[in-house]
Write a protein that holds these residues in place. Structure first.
Motif, short mmCIF file in Angstrom:
data_model
loop_
_atom_site.label_atom_id
_atom_site.label_comp_id
_atom_site.label_asym_id
_atom_site.label_seq_id
_atom_site.Cartn_x
_atom_site.Cartn_y
_atom_site.Cartn_z
N LEU A 17 9.56 2.93 13.09
CA LEU A 17 8.36 3.69 12.73
C LEU A 17 7.81 3.22 11.40
CD1 LEU A 17 9.10 7.35 13.82
CD2 LEU A 17 7.19 5.95 14.54
N GLY A 18 8.72 2.89 10.48
CA GLY A 18 8.27 2.44 9.18
C GLY A 18 7.52 1.13 9.23
N LEU A 19 7.76 0.35 10.26
CA LEU A 19 7.06 -0.93 10.37
C LEU A 19 5.63 -0.74 10.83
CD1 LEU A 19 9.81 -3.11 12.10
CD2 LEU A 19 9.01 -3.32 9.76
N THR A 20 5.32 0.44 11.33
CA THR A 20 3.98 0.66 11.85
C THR A 20 3.13 1.39 10.81
OG1 THR A 20 4.54 2.78 12.82
CG2 THR A 20 4.89 0.84 14.17
N ALA A 21 1.83 1.26 10.94
CA ALA A 21 0.90 2.00 10.09
C ALA A 21 -0.40 2.06 10.86
CB ALA A 21 0.70 1.30 8.76
N CYS A 22 -1.07 3.21 10.81
CA CYS A 22 -2.26 3.38 11.61
C CYS A 22 -3.35 2.39 11.26
CB CYS A 22 -2.81 4.80 11.43
SG CYS A 22 -1.96 6.03 12.42
N HIS A 23 -3.58 2.19 9.96
CA HIS A 23 -4.70 1.36 9.51
C HIS A 23 -4.23 0.38 8.46
CE1 HIS A 23 -6.42 5.29 10.86
NE2 HIS A 23 -7.01 4.45 11.68
N PRO A 24 -3.53 -0.66 8.88
CA PRO A 24 -3.02 -1.64 7.91
C PRO A 24 -4.14 -2.46 7.31
CG PRO A 24 -2.63 -2.37 10.15
CD PRO A 24 -3.19 -0.98 10.25
N GLY A 25 -3.85 -3.07 6.19
CA GLY A 25 -4.86 -3.88 5.50
C GLY A 25 -5.66 -3.00 4.56
N GLU A 26 -5.61 -3.32 3.30
CA GLU A 26 -6.30 -2.48 2.32
C GLU A 26 -7.46 -3.22 1.70
OE1 GLU A 26 -2.32 -0.09 0.72
OE2 GLU A 26 -3.26 -1.63 -0.49
N VAL A 27 -8.37 -2.46 1.14
CA VAL A 27 -9.45 -3.06 0.36
C VAL A 27 -8.83 -3.64 -0.90
CG1 VAL A 27 -11.54 -2.58 -0.93
CG2 VAL A 27 -11.16 -1.48 1.29
N SER A 28 -9.02 -4.93 -1.13
CA SER A 28 -8.37 -5.55 -2.29
C SER A 28 -9.32 -5.78 -3.45
CB SER A 28 -7.76 -6.90 -1.86
OG SER A 28 -8.76 -7.73 -1.30
N SER A 29 -10.63 -5.61 -3.24
CA SER A 29 -11.57 -5.73 -4.36
C SER A 29 -12.79 -4.89 -4.05
CB SER A 29 -11.97 -7.20 -4.56
OG SER A 29 -12.77 -7.64 -3.48
N ILE A 30 -13.48 -4.49 -5.13
CA ILE A 30 -14.67 -3.66 -4.97
C ILE A 30 -15.73 -4.37 -4.14
CG2 ILE A 30 -16.61 -2.65 -6.25
CD1 ILE A 30 -14.68 -1.95 -8.47
N SER A 31 -15.79 -5.70 -4.26
CA SER A 31 -16.83 -6.44 -3.54
C SER A 31 -16.68 -6.32 -2.03
CB SER A 31 -16.81 -7.91 -3.95
OG SER A 31 -15.57 -8.50 -3.59
N GLN A 32 -15.47 -5.97 -1.54
CA GLN A 32 -15.28 -5.81 -0.10
C GLN A 32 -15.99 -4.57 0.43
OE1 GLN A 32 -10.95 -5.97 0.43
NE2 GLN A 32 -11.21 -8.01 1.33
N LEU A 33 -16.43 -3.70 -0.49
CA LEU A 33 -17.14 -2.50 -0.08
C LEU A 33 -18.65 -2.67 -0.15
CD1 LEU A 33 -14.88 0.17 -1.82
CD2 LEU A 33 -14.88 -0.47 0.59
N ASP A 34 -19.11 -3.88 -0.52
CA ASP A 34 -20.54 -4.13 -0.59
C ASP A 34 -21.11 -4.31 0.81
OD1 ASP A 34 -20.17 -6.21 -3.56
OD2 ASP A 34 -20.45 -4.03 -3.35
N LEU A 35 -22.36 -3.90 0.95
CA LEU A 35 -22.99 -3.92 2.26
C LEU A 35 -24.42 -4.41 2.12
CD1 LEU A 35 -22.51 -2.89 5.22
CD2 LEU A 35 -23.60 -0.78 4.50
N VAL A 36 -24.85 -5.27 3.02
CA VAL A 36 -26.25 -5.73 3.04
C VAL A 36 -26.80 -5.44 4.44
CG1 VAL A 36 -27.81 -7.68 2.83
CG2 VAL A 36 -25.77 -7.58 1.39
N VAL A 37 -27.83 -4.63 4.49
CA VAL A 37 -28.48 -4.32 5.77
C VAL A 37 -29.90 -4.85 5.70
CG1 VAL A 37 -29.19 -2.51 7.36
CG2 VAL A 37 -27.09 -2.24 6.02
N THR A 38 -30.28 -5.64 6.66
CA THR A 38 -31.66 -6.14 6.72
C THR A 38 -32.25 -5.73 8.06
OG1 THR A 38 -30.83 -8.27 7.52
CG2 THR A 38 -31.31 -8.10 5.17
#
Lengths: 217, 211
Positions: A17-38
């Motif tokens: 169970l410990g090897l599993t995680a619902c949502h693996p992979g984390e945001v590692s920098s603020i720039s990963q939260l940037d969004l461009v919509v055109t």
């Protein structure tokens, strides 16, 4: 022997169970939260547009009184407008002040956000309850009690959006005060960290690079 | 047809009556890899090493078990890209939009299925088997981009044919190696279905050592 196997089963289940995680992979920098919509008008033939005019100031849109004074400043307005002008001309447009085919406008808005969450302390109490089977102790529940400490925590973060609008100055509806748009870009991200200016420049370039249909030739 | 009817009815009879003529039962814990297929592979490509399952199998006959399977598979992908939105699964009424950012995509699949397996070979030996799992499957599908998140959570009906081999370690403990093809049928607002292979190894414990 049976208890040993039982323990092995529980242990292995826990490890697995410990090897599993619902949502693996984390945001590692603020720039990963940037969004461009055109968005663009699919009925427009951009090759018929040749000239443009860019308004010479960035409109700061106040959602809350005085909020932009602390979160936005005008130190970078000139640099941003110059970068936008460069990108427009790289698309093949020529600047003019008389009867342009398109008018570019730039606006900015900032917002402070708050999130609240309650955390409950975990008060583990694996009791010793000699009730499994006859005469042999086993795992059981004790009185869990109630935890100590805990409470409500909050986090505040600022977000900002930069909007670049490409308006049609010819087909306006004065009666309804409606100005149709050929294209718009919305750049959204956190106003946190020390690299906001650099990220903004990257995202302005991104908004044009993901809009190849803007080219006049 | 009569034999099939009896097989399907027997577990119900046993549960209702509380009695069982055969006492053999075995539990199996499994861990393995998921390999998505089709649209599922487009959403979360590659191999994923978060697949976990528990089986409980009742030995109906020396070469036949019935039971259940509960599982959990996690598949994810992180990609920086520009997605053109024109009636995609996430948004259905926007045209001419392009969304650029870092996309965090997640699929969590929770099958809760009944199963039946047929075994070759002899008791307490190496026993290849084939079988099928069928039943409900909860699937959580999530897309995160920028500061926004889109969730699509649904129950699907699914089935998973399976082939594997039971390896004897001692009288009670056995090893398990198997492969399943999981198919969750279309459900929900966006009509998504999911298909993925799982390749598993595991440990099984038999209750009385006769299997």
């Amino acid at each position: 022997m049976k208890n040993a196997w039982f323990g092995l089963k529980v242990g292995m289940a826990g490890v697995l169970l410990g090897l599993t995680a619902c949502h693996p992979g984390e945001v590692s920098s603020i720039s990963q939260l940037d969004l461009v919509v055109t968005l663009h008008d699919e009925m427009t033939d951009f090759t018929t547009l040749q000239t443009y005019f860019l308004l010479d100031s960035v409109v700061h849109i106040d959602l809350e009184e005085n909020i932009n004074d602390s979160l936005l400043n005008r130190d970078n307005d000139a640099a941003m407008l110059a970068l936008i002008r460069t990108n427009i001309e790289n698309m093949g447009y020529t600047e003019t002040t008389t009867n342009p085919d398109a008018i570019f406008m730039v606006g900015a808005v900032a917002q402070e956000n708050f999130a609240y969450y309650a955390n409950w302390p975990w008060y583990p109490y694996w009791g010793y309850y000699p009730g499994w089977g006859c005469c042999s102790p086993g795992w059981g529940w004790g009185y869990p009690g109630y935890g100590y400490g805990g409470g409500v925590s909050s986090v505040a973060y600022a977000t900002g959006s930069l909007m670049i609008l490409m308006a049609d100055p010819v087909n306006t509806n004065d009666a309804e005060q409606h100005v149709p748009l050929f294209w718009m870009a919305v750049i959204n991200g956190l106003l946190e960290g020390t690299a906001v200016t650099g990220r903004t420049e990257t995202l302005i370039n991104q908004s044009f690079s993901q809009s190849p249909y803007l080219r006049t030739n | 047809m009569k034999t099939l009817t009896k097989l399907l009815a027997l577990p119900l009879v046993l549960f209702v009556s509380g009695e069982a003529q055969a006492q053999e039962f075995y539990w199996a814990f499994q861990y393995g890899m998921s390999a998505p297929m089709g649209d599922t592979k487009t959403f979360t490509p590659g191999s994923h090493w978060r697949n976990f399952g528990v089986d409980g199998r009742y030995v109906l006959k020396p070469n036949l078990t019935v039971g259940f399977h509960v599982g959990w598979s996690v598949m994810n992908d992180i990609t920086a890209e520009v997605v053109s939105v024109n009636g995609t699964a996430e948004v259905t009424n926007v045209n001419g939009a392009d969304i650029g950012g870092v996309y965090f995509r997640y699929l969590n699949s929770f099958p809760v299925m009944a199963n039946i397996h047929y075994y070759f070979g002899k008791a307490r030996g190496t026993r290849p088997y084939i079988g099928i799992n069928a039943g409900p499957q909860a699937v959580e599908r999530r897309v995160e981009v920028g500061l926004f998140q889109i969730n699509d959570n649904n129950w699907h009906f699914g089935f998973a044919p399976e082939a594997g081999v039971v390896l004897p370690f001692d009288r009670y403990m056995k090893g398990l190696v198997n492969v399943k093809y999981n198919h969750a049928l279309a459900a929900g607002e966006f009509g998504q279905s999911y298909q993925y292979w799982t390749f598993n190894i595991g440990i099984a414990w038999a209750t009385s050592g006769g299997f």
